[in-house]
Design a protein around this motif. Structure first.
Motif, short mmCIF file in Angstrom:
data_model
loop_
_atom_site.label_atom_id
_atom_site.label_comp_id
_atom_site.label_asym_id
_atom_site.label_seq_id
_atom_site.Cartn_x
_atom_site.Cartn_y
_atom_site.Cartn_z
N ASP A 198 40.92 21.26 42.69
CA ASP A 198 40.09 22.32 42.13
C ASP A 198 40.89 23.27 41.23
O ASP A 198 40.35 24.23 40.70
N ASP A 199 42.19 23.01 41.05
CA ASP A 199 43.01 23.87 40.20
C ASP A 199 42.94 23.42 38.74
O ASP A 199 43.92 22.95 38.16
N THR A 200 41.77 23.55 38.14
CA THR A 200 41.60 23.25 36.73
C THR A 200 41.05 24.51 36.07
O THR A 200 40.58 25.42 36.78
N ALA A 201 41.11 24.57 34.74
CA ALA A 201 40.61 25.78 34.07
C ALA A 201 39.14 26.01 34.41
O ALA A 201 38.73 27.14 34.70
N VAL A 202 38.34 24.92 34.44
CA VAL A 202 36.90 25.07 34.73
C VAL A 202 36.70 25.46 36.19
O VAL A 202 35.92 26.37 36.52
N GLY A 203 37.43 24.77 37.08
CA GLY A 203 37.33 25.07 38.51
C GLY A 203 37.69 26.51 38.80
O GLY A 203 37.01 27.20 39.56
N LEU A 204 38.74 26.98 38.15
CA LEU A 204 39.18 28.36 38.38
C LEU A 204 38.13 29.35 37.89
O LEU A 204 37.79 30.31 38.58
N ALA A 205 37.62 29.11 36.67
CA ALA A 205 36.64 30.05 36.10
C ALA A 205 35.46 30.17 37.06
O ALA A 205 34.99 31.27 37.36
N GLN A 206 35.01 29.02 37.59
CA GLN A 206 33.87 29.04 38.50
C GLN A 206 34.23 29.75 39.81
O GLN A 206 33.43 30.52 40.35
N ARG A 207 35.43 29.53 40.31
CA ARG A 207 35.83 30.17 41.57
C ARG A 207 35.91 31.69 41.40
O ARG A 207 35.59 32.43 42.32
N LEU A 208 36.32 32.13 40.20
CA LEU A 208 36.38 33.58 39.98
C LEU A 208 34.99 34.18 39.93
O LEU A 208 34.75 35.26 40.47
N VAL A 209 34.04 33.45 39.29
CA VAL A 209 32.66 33.95 39.24
C VAL A 209 32.10 34.05 40.66
O VAL A 209 31.53 35.07 41.06
N VAL A 210 32.31 32.97 41.43
CA VAL A 210 31.80 32.95 42.81
C VAL A 210 32.46 34.07 43.62
O VAL A 210 31.81 34.75 44.42
N TYR A 211 33.74 34.29 43.38
CA TYR A 211 34.45 35.34 44.11
C TYR A 211 33.80 36.71 43.84
O TYR A 211 33.53 37.46 44.77
N ARG A 212 33.58 36.99 42.55
CA ARG A 212 32.98 38.30 42.22
C ARG A 212 31.59 38.44 42.82
O ARG A 212 31.23 39.49 43.34
N GLN A 213 30.80 37.35 42.73
CA GLN A 213 29.39 37.46 43.15
C GLN A 213 29.22 37.40 44.66
O GLN A 213 28.43 38.14 45.24
N GLU A 214 29.93 36.48 45.31
CA GLU A 214 29.66 36.21 46.73
C GLU A 214 30.68 36.83 47.67
O GLU A 214 30.33 37.21 48.79
N THR A 215 31.93 36.86 47.22
CA THR A 215 32.99 37.22 48.18
C THR A 215 33.34 38.70 48.13
O THR A 215 33.56 39.31 49.18
N GLU A 216 33.38 39.29 46.93
CA GLU A 216 33.73 40.72 46.87
C GLU A 216 32.80 41.58 47.73
O GLU A 216 33.27 42.52 48.37
N PRO A 217 31.49 41.25 47.80
CA PRO A 217 30.63 42.06 48.67
C PRO A 217 31.05 42.05 50.15
O PRO A 217 30.68 42.96 50.90
N VAL A 218 31.84 41.05 50.55
CA VAL A 218 32.32 41.02 51.94
C VAL A 218 33.23 42.23 52.21
O VAL A 218 33.21 42.81 53.29
N LEU A 219 33.99 42.62 51.18
CA LEU A 219 34.86 43.79 51.31
C LEU A 219 34.00 45.03 51.55
O LEU A 219 34.32 45.87 52.40
#
Ligand code: AMP
Length: 196
Positions: free
Chosen positions: A135-156
């Motif tokens: 999953d360490d590709t430019a596309v994979g990373l971009a998507q993981r960052l989007v998911v992080y902002r949308q789904e994971t940051e609210p956990v904080l």
């Protein structure tokens, strides 16, 4: 003690969590590692998870929750754990809290590693050449960052609202220096940190 290592993809949370767990004397429980092991062993869960992981998405909450529940029920997790990569959504956090409450436990501390986006990208593309994670590709990373902002940051926010102690740690610098920052913060909060 139950603690969470929190941070965006490429923030070094896996590296730091394994070092900090040793010093806390608790198992390092990383859902990403557990899922990669399922993929490597060709299990039904691995089959379901692989395409989602490769695309940078999140594996369904119920699968991850079941995996974590089984792990927390193992004997070595009775004295606490350092969770890495879980919870990654607010529903996962709510389920974890309920699971812990039944055992009269709670998340005592959240360690939040902070790394600027440019640095994350550089680190992940470097990791792609050394570790070969699919999953360490430019596309994979971009998507993981989007998911992080949308789904994971609210956990904080979920834990901030619950009054859980959140330690924001500067995640830029040498690996040892960052570990020291984390351990210093934990010691300051009275956590039982063993000397190295
Ligand atoms: P990591 O090693 O923590 O970066 O996780 C790698 C990948 O595993 C993620 O991009 C997700 O596809 C999947 N994953 C790991 N932990 C979780 C979780 N708690 N919930 C859903 N998917 C997860």
């Amino acid at each position: 003690m139950i603690a969470l290592m929190f941070g965006p993809p490429g923030s070094g949370k896996g590296t730091q969590a394994s070092r900090v767990a040793l010093r806390l004397g608790v198992p390092h429980v990383a859902t990403g590692d557990m899922l990669r092991s399922e993929v490597a062993r060709n299990t039904p869960l691995g089959h379901e998870a692989k395409p989602i992981m490769d695309a940078g998405g999140l594996v369904p909450d119920d699968l991850v929750v079941r995996m974590i529940e089984a792990r927390l029920n193992q004997a070595d997790a009775r004295g606490g754990v350092l969770l890495d990569g879980f919870p990654r959504t607010v529903p996962q956090a709510v389920t974890l809290d309920a699971m812990l409450e039944k055992r009269s436990e709670h998340v005592a501390e959240v360690i939040s590693l902070e790394v600027p986006a440019d640095e994350l990208k550089a680190r992940i593309l470097k990791r792609a050449t050394t570790e070969g994670r699919s999953d360490d590709t430019a596309v994979g990373l971009a998507q993981r960052l989007v998911v992080y902002r949308q789904e994971t940051e609210p956990v904080l926010e979920h834990y901030r609202d619950a009054g859980t102690r959140i330690e924001a740690i500067n995640g830029v610098g040498g690996i040892d220096a960052i570990t020291d920052r984390i351990l210093q913060a934990l010691r300051h909060n009275g956590a039982p940190v063993a000397s190295s």
